[in-house]
Write an enzyme that holds these catalytic residues in place. Structure first.
Site, PDB file in Angstrom:
ATOM      1  N   ASP A 187      28.741  42.158   1.552  1.00 49.17           N
ATOM      2  CA  ASP A 187      28.599  43.290   1.998  1.00 49.17           C
ATOM      3  C   ASP A 187      26.977  43.223   1.718  1.00 49.17           C
ATOM      4  O   ASP A 187      26.060  42.456   1.744  1.00 49.17           O
ATOM      5  CB  ASP A 187      28.462  44.363   0.635  1.00 49.17           C
ATOM      6  CG  ASP A 187      27.968  45.761   0.792  1.00 49.17           C
ATOM      7  OD1 ASP A 187      28.347  46.198   1.958  1.00 49.17           O
ATOM      8  OD2 ASP A 187      28.092  46.184  -0.116  1.00 49.17           O
ATOM      9  N   ASP A 189      24.108  46.628   1.704  1.00 49.59           N
ATOM     10  CA  ASP A 189      23.722  47.719   1.118  1.00 49.59           C
ATOM     11  C   ASP A 189      24.176  46.958  -0.583  1.00 49.59           C
ATOM     12  O   ASP A 189      25.507  46.995  -0.889  1.00 49.59           O
ATOM     13  CB  ASP A 189      23.745  49.210   1.231  1.00 49.59           C
ATOM     14  CG  ASP A 189      23.195  49.446   3.027  1.00 49.59           C
ATOM     15  OD1 ASP A 189      23.086  48.625   3.340  1.00 49.59           O
ATOM     16  OD2 ASP A 189      23.481  50.723   2.595  1.00 49.59           O
TER      17      ASP A 189
END
Length: 402
Positions: A187, A189
């Site tokens: 991922d 963020d």
């Protein structure tokens, strides 16, 4: 000679203790060579400059064992070492079925938590065959080789209580695949980077607080991600497209991110990112960090302005898992050889689909559902879960600098 016959062969366990320095191992075996013994097993450990050297050798010709013992003790005395020699038969007993590697990360690693981990391994029928330190900073990382219990029940027993023990624990099956080529997908963020990209955009639109509230609820799994994304992006309508360049400059990589990616690439791994954020940022990260794959949502820009809409299918929880599978197929890596890293509820499908899912400083719902959790702010600690030591990382860095 069969295993049963080997177990009956008389052997001597020769143990040497003392201050480590060059020549001890060579000197011991040079001393033993005079008695024409065969080497069955060797183990050597150095801790804080103190050496423990164990040599399992066959018993010498009849009548020479006493001479061997006297000679080894005399040599040890001359070297200012201690020696112990134990008679017995054969080698180590065969290890039980089911072999796993248990990696424990502590910051710090306490005696209490180590005792608790060892007790839980024993409780489910596991035997600790070997312990090896992978790193001493920024966290202490140790690896337990465990046999006698299958990987899944061992993982269930250990991982669920890791937080209560004050450590992070990963349990993987031992075998050749540990060093095979892998695909690592992250991922973006709050994982690869310290920021939430949409909040960086929102700060320029003057709606940061509103966006942050919706983001937090979505990451906790309280809101549908796609709906929350459209609601947040709508608040950006009218922003000048030049803000993209500004946001790229504001992005802060998570500590250890460059080290993680650099080391994985040196090992021949392929590395990718999937994000509920935006290609306007992930494409830049892909180029800067040398990533193999990157996929995210795309902010629509018309006449130099953000429209408040995204283009195409939204990268949501299910979409991240689909992209992991697609990247694995394109990389030619079995899904079992993939590693996924994420922090939010929309990462859960991806974490569960991967061979190893790592919840990185994640929300409680994610920590509880992932294979393992890392709760220290250093992304490169994931390397230890793959059996890569800090010394190997530093040696590779030093080699590149030469």
């Amino acid at each position: 000679m069969s295993a049963s016959q080997t177990s009956e062969v008389p052997t001597l366990l020769v143990k040497i203790f003392g201050k480590d320095r060059p020549g001890i191992t060579a000197g011991l075996f040079d001393t033993l060579a005079a008695f024409s013994v065969d080497v069955v097993d060797i183990e050597q450990v150095v801790t804080r400059g103190r050496l423990v050297l164990c040599a399992l050798v066959t018993q010498p010709t009849a009548g020479l064992e006493g001479d061997l013992r006297a000679t080894v003790h005399s040599w040890a005395d001359a070297m200012k070492m201690q020696a112990e020699i134990i008679s017995g038969h054969g080698d180590n007993r065969p290890r039980g079925l089911g072999r796993s590697l248990v990696t424990v990360l502590g910051h710090p690693l306490t005696a209490e938590s180590t005792a608790a981990v060892a007790a839980r391994i024993a409780k489910v029928g596991g035997n600790i065959d070997r312990i090896f330190r992978l790193a001493k900073y920024p966290v202490t990382a140790v690896e337990f080789a465990v046999s006698g219990v299958e990987t899944e029940p061992l993982r269930t027993s250990l991982v669920a209580d890791a937080a209560a023990l004050g450590v992070d624990i990963a349990v993987v099956a031992a075998g050749l695949h540990r060093r095979a080529q892998r695909l690592v997908v992250m991922d973006v963020d709050s994982t690869l980077i310290q920021d939430e990209v949409i909040e960086l955009f929102a700060a320029h639109a003057g709606c940061e607080e509103q966006v942050a509230e919706v983001t937090a609820a979505a990451m906790r799994g309280e809101l549908d991600f796609e709906q929350s994304l459209h609601a947040r992006v709508a608040l950006l309508a009218g922003l000048d497209a030049s803000v993209v360049h500004k946001v790229r400059g504001e992005v802060r990589l998570t500590p250890g991110a460059r080290t993680l990616i650099r080391t994985l690439k040196r090992l021949g791994y392929q590395v990718g990112v999937v994000s509920g954020g935006f290609t306007q940022v992930t494409d830049d990260l892909k180029e800067r960090l040398g990533l193999d794959f990157a996929h995210a949502n795309t902010l629509e820009i018309v006449d130099g302005k953000l429209t408040g809409r995204v283009i195409g299918d939204v990268v949501d929880r299910a979409g991240k898992a689909r992209l992991l599978r697609r990247f694995a197929a394109e990389a030619g890596v079995p899904l079992a050889q993939t590693v996924a890293i994420g922090d939010g509820a929309n990462d859960l499908d991806m974490l569960n689909a991967a061979g190893l899912g790592v919840a990185f400083n994640a929300k409680p719902v994610v920590r509880e559902a992932a294979h393992t959790a890392v709760n220290v702010p250093f992304l490169d600690t994931v390397l230890y879960l793959l059996g890569i030591t800090r010394e190997e990382v530093e040696a590779a860095d030093a080699h590149d600098e030469d």
